[in-house]
Design an enzyme around this catalytic site. Structure first.
Site, PDB file in Angstrom:
ATOM      1  N   LYS A 278      41.925  29.221  35.734  1.00 59.18           N
ATOM      2  CA  LYS A 278      41.044  28.156  36.210  1.00 59.18           C
ATOM      3  C   LYS A 278      39.787  28.076  35.348  1.00 59.18           C
ATOM      4  CE  LYS A 278      42.081  28.422  41.185  1.00 59.18           C
ATOM      5  NZ  LYS A 278      42.600  27.065  41.396  1.00 59.18           N
ATOM      6  N   ARG A 352      51.877  28.543  47.383  1.00 57.38           N
ATOM      7  CA  ARG A 352      53.175  28.093  47.921  1.00 57.38           C
ATOM      8  C   ARG A 352      54.271  29.104  47.623  1.00 57.38           C
ATOM      9  NH1 ARG A 352      52.986  22.633  44.448  1.00 57.38           N
ATOM     10  NH2 ARG A 352      50.798  22.972  44.901  1.00 57.38           N
TER      11      ARG A 352
HETATM   12  N1  BES Z   1      43.695  28.013  45.864  1.00 56.15           N
HETATM   13  C1  BES Z   1      43.964  26.820  45.155  1.00 56.15           C
HETATM   14  C2  BES Z   1      43.609  25.568  45.933  1.00 56.15           C
HETATM   15  C3  BES Z   1      42.151  25.337  46.176  1.00 56.15           C
HETATM   16  C4  BES Z   1      41.438  24.482  45.355  1.00 56.15           C
HETATM   17  C5  BES Z   1      41.504  25.923  47.251  1.00 56.15           C
HETATM   18  C6  BES Z   1      40.097  24.261  45.593  1.00 56.15           C
HETATM   19  C7  BES Z   1      40.179  25.699  47.477  1.00 56.15           C
HETATM   20  C8  BES Z   1      39.463  24.859  46.663  1.00 56.15           C
HETATM   21  C9  BES Z   1      45.451  26.741  44.806  1.00 56.15           C
HETATM   22  O1  BES Z   1      46.065  27.956  44.579  1.00 56.15           O
HETATM   23  C10 BES Z   1      45.539  25.972  43.527  1.00 56.15           C
HETATM   24  O2  BES Z   1      45.054  26.445  42.532  1.00 56.15           O
HETATM   25  N2  BES Z   1      46.168  24.809  43.574  1.00 56.15           N
HETATM   26  C11 BES Z   1      46.312  23.992  42.432  1.00 56.15           C
HETATM   27  C12 BES Z   1      47.722  23.469  42.407  1.00 56.15           C
HETATM   28  C13 BES Z   1      48.043  22.677  41.164  1.00 56.15           C
HETATM   29  C14 BES Z   1      48.178  23.626  39.996  1.00 56.15           C
HETATM   30  C15 BES Z   1      49.302  21.910  41.397  1.00 56.15           C
HETATM   31  C16 BES Z   1      45.326  22.840  42.548  1.00 56.15           C
HETATM   32  O3  BES Z   1      45.216  22.276  43.617  1.00 56.15           O
HETATM   33  O4  BES Z   1      44.654  22.547  41.566  1.00 56.15           O
HETATM   34 MN    MN Z   2      45.827  28.619  42.573  1.00 54.24          MN
END
Ligand code: BES
Ligand code: MN
Ligand code: ZN
Length: 495
Positions: A278, A352
């Site tokens: 990230k 997921r």
């Molecule tokens: N933990 C994150 C989702 C999240 C984002 C929680 C912002 C709280 C605040 C999750 O694991 C994630 O990174 N999701 C990705 C999925 C994407 C790669 C399809 C996302 O939402 O960017």
């Molecule tokens: Mn994630």
């Protein structure tokens, strides 16, 4: 903190929160009583200076004698006051009252709002009000000061003031008190730094909860997780120096259970994104990615304390999603417990993958309902913002009841669809599905992915990525963890 129920004139706190309706100045018993204690000075001040008329969120402070300080809190107009607005008023008043008390006690009056408006969000009786008042007070008073050198004194006693308590009202107050405890527990665990709140640390807390509440505990280590064939879950944690843990707590009532429910909480103790790392700003709050797990551990304690008549399972697949030489990679193909294969398209869609195995595990529990709660997708923030939780599932009756309960619990939910068409987004040529697709319909697509790993006829998924943690304070909750959906889930499970 203790909660006491008392008659209106019997408070011993030095600070009293008194609600005032706009245009109904002497409406409540407490206001009349406080006015008489002040020899009429309270109403006199208000009327002379005209600085307080009970508008929504307005407050007015006055020391009426040596022992008692009054905080008037404006409710606004009767037909405009929703449960959520009331919660905001209470939380806000609590924050102010905390700065006023010298004996660390606050008294608050129990009000109700009955009016012609048939909408449940605008009508609430004393039982509903007791739950909201106690939870929202504790939301207002919440502070995480474990790492702050100069700690401020804590509120020790809350007195709930009302003249006649029925058995139902006492029970509602008890539910409110234990719900507020669950929220505080969850927020403390989310606030804890990820280098401390590791899978092992959270598993230890789960074991401790089990011991204290006579709950059954099964805690699986890495080898046992392997034996269970949870190879999807294992892959996500393999880049971390902290070993994964799988937690399964079971609360059983003394009687034959009215129903059996499994609650599954996403438990990523830190989400760096893995190899799809990230950006710094997105990673900043990712210690909160175990909010689901912390919530289900909070809820099971409350349900045990309340001696609920349902059987409740709390399930958490705990691990850390890191970038390292041993981390799982794009292109890896993982086999979940039910034999379905997943091509890793993006290591940051890890939640997921862990939930897939956790949901498969629930198939063996013989429960009536499975509910998962997860900080799952950034997309839900784009769709619904920071104050509405996304609800999805495969049983409309369950979803309807849940959404109705959220309205009663002063929380916001909105249903999003799971359609068969979504499977095109996750099509893989070499496995049963990918874990991510394009940018479209991210929240629903994640839910469709999850739906492949449960056989339950009543499975519901709550995406709390937007609502679990606030970057900026709102009217009710300050910046930080919110404890979202705990109120709704407890009320839902009890009903
Ligand atoms: N933990 C994150 C989702 C999240 C984002 C929680 C912002 C709280 C605040 C999750 O694991 C994630 O990174 N999701 C990705 C999925 C994407 C790669 C399809 C996302 O939402 O960017
Ligand atoms: Mn994630
Ligand atoms: Zn995540």
């Amino acid at each position: 903190m203790r909660f006491l129920t008392k008659k209106t004139k019997e408070f011993t706190a030095d600070t009293v929160i008194c609600f005032v309706w706009e245009d109904y100045k002497t409406d409540t018993e407490l206001l009349k009583y406080l006015n008489s204690l002040s020899n009429g000075e309270l109403m006199n001040q208000i009327e002379t200076y005209k600085i307080f008329n009970g508008e929504f969120m307005q407050t007015f402070k006055l020391a009426i004698n040596e022992d008692t300080k009054v905080l008037l809190a404006g409710l606004g107009k009767k037909d405009k006051l929703t449960r959520q607005k009331f919660s905001q008023i209470v939380a806000n008043a609590a924050r102010t009252a905390k700065t006023m008390t010298k004996n660390n006690s606050i008294a608050v009056e129990l009000i109700e709002n009955t009016n012609e408006c048939s909408n449940i969000t605008n009508n609430f009786n004393k039982e509903d009000s007791a739950k909201i008042t106690l939870c929202s007070l504790r939301i207002g008073l919440y502070e995480f000061d474990k790492y702050v050198s100069e700690k401020k004194p804590k509120i020790e006693t809350i007195e709930l003031l009302n003249d006649d308590y029925t058995k139902e009202l006492e029970r509602a107050a008890e539910i409110g008190a234990y719900t507020s405890f669950a929220m505080k527990f969850t927020k403390d665990l989310v606030n804890e730094q990820a280098q401390i709140a590791t899978p092992q640390y959270i598993a230890n807390i789960a074991a401790q909860i089990a011991k204290e509440h006579k709950i059954e505990a099964k805690i699986y280590d890495k080898n046992q997780i392997k034996e269970l064939n949870m190879n999807a879950f294992l892959a996500v944690g393999q880049g971390s120096v902290h070993e994964p843990k799988f937690v399964h707590l079971t609360y059983k009532p003394k009687c034959t259970p009215r129903k059996k429910v499994a609650l599954v909480g996403k438990g990523i103790t830190f989400d760096a994104g893995g190899m799809n790392i990230k950006p710094a700003t997105s990673m900043l709050t990712m210690k909160d990615d175990m909010t689901g797990a912390a919530s289900v551990l909070g809820i099971i304690q409350a349900m045990a304390k309340l001696e609920s008549d349902i059987e409740l399972h709390a399930i958490c697949a705990l691990c850390e999603n890191m970038t390292s030489g041993s981390a799982y990679k794009q292109g890896d193909i993982l086999t979940a417990m039910n034999g379905k294969t997943i091509e890793v398209d993006n290591t940051d869609a890890e939640g997921r993958i862990t939930l897939a195995d956790a949901l498969c595990y629930c198939d063996k529990l013989n429960v009536d309902e499975v509910i998962d709660i997860a900080t799952l997708t950034g997309a839900v923030i784009v769709s619904l913002g920071n104050n509405i939780t996304g609800v999805m599932g495969n049983n409309q009756k369950q979803i309807d009841k849940f959404i109705e309960t959220s309205k009663k619990s002063a929380e916001n939910t909105w249903q999003m669809p799971i359609l068969d068409e979504l499977k095109d987004n996750l099509k893989s040529n070499i496995a049963d599905m990918k874990n991510t697709g394009g940018r479209q319909a991210g929240t629903s697509t994640a839910a469709w992915f999850l739906s492949n790993f449960t056989k339950s006829k009543a499975w519901m998924h709550l995406d709390i990525a937007g609502t679990a943690y606030l970057d900026k304070s709102n009217k009710e909750t300050l910046q930080g963890p919110t404890g979202v959906m705990i109120r709704t889930l407890i009320n839902y499970l009890l009903s």
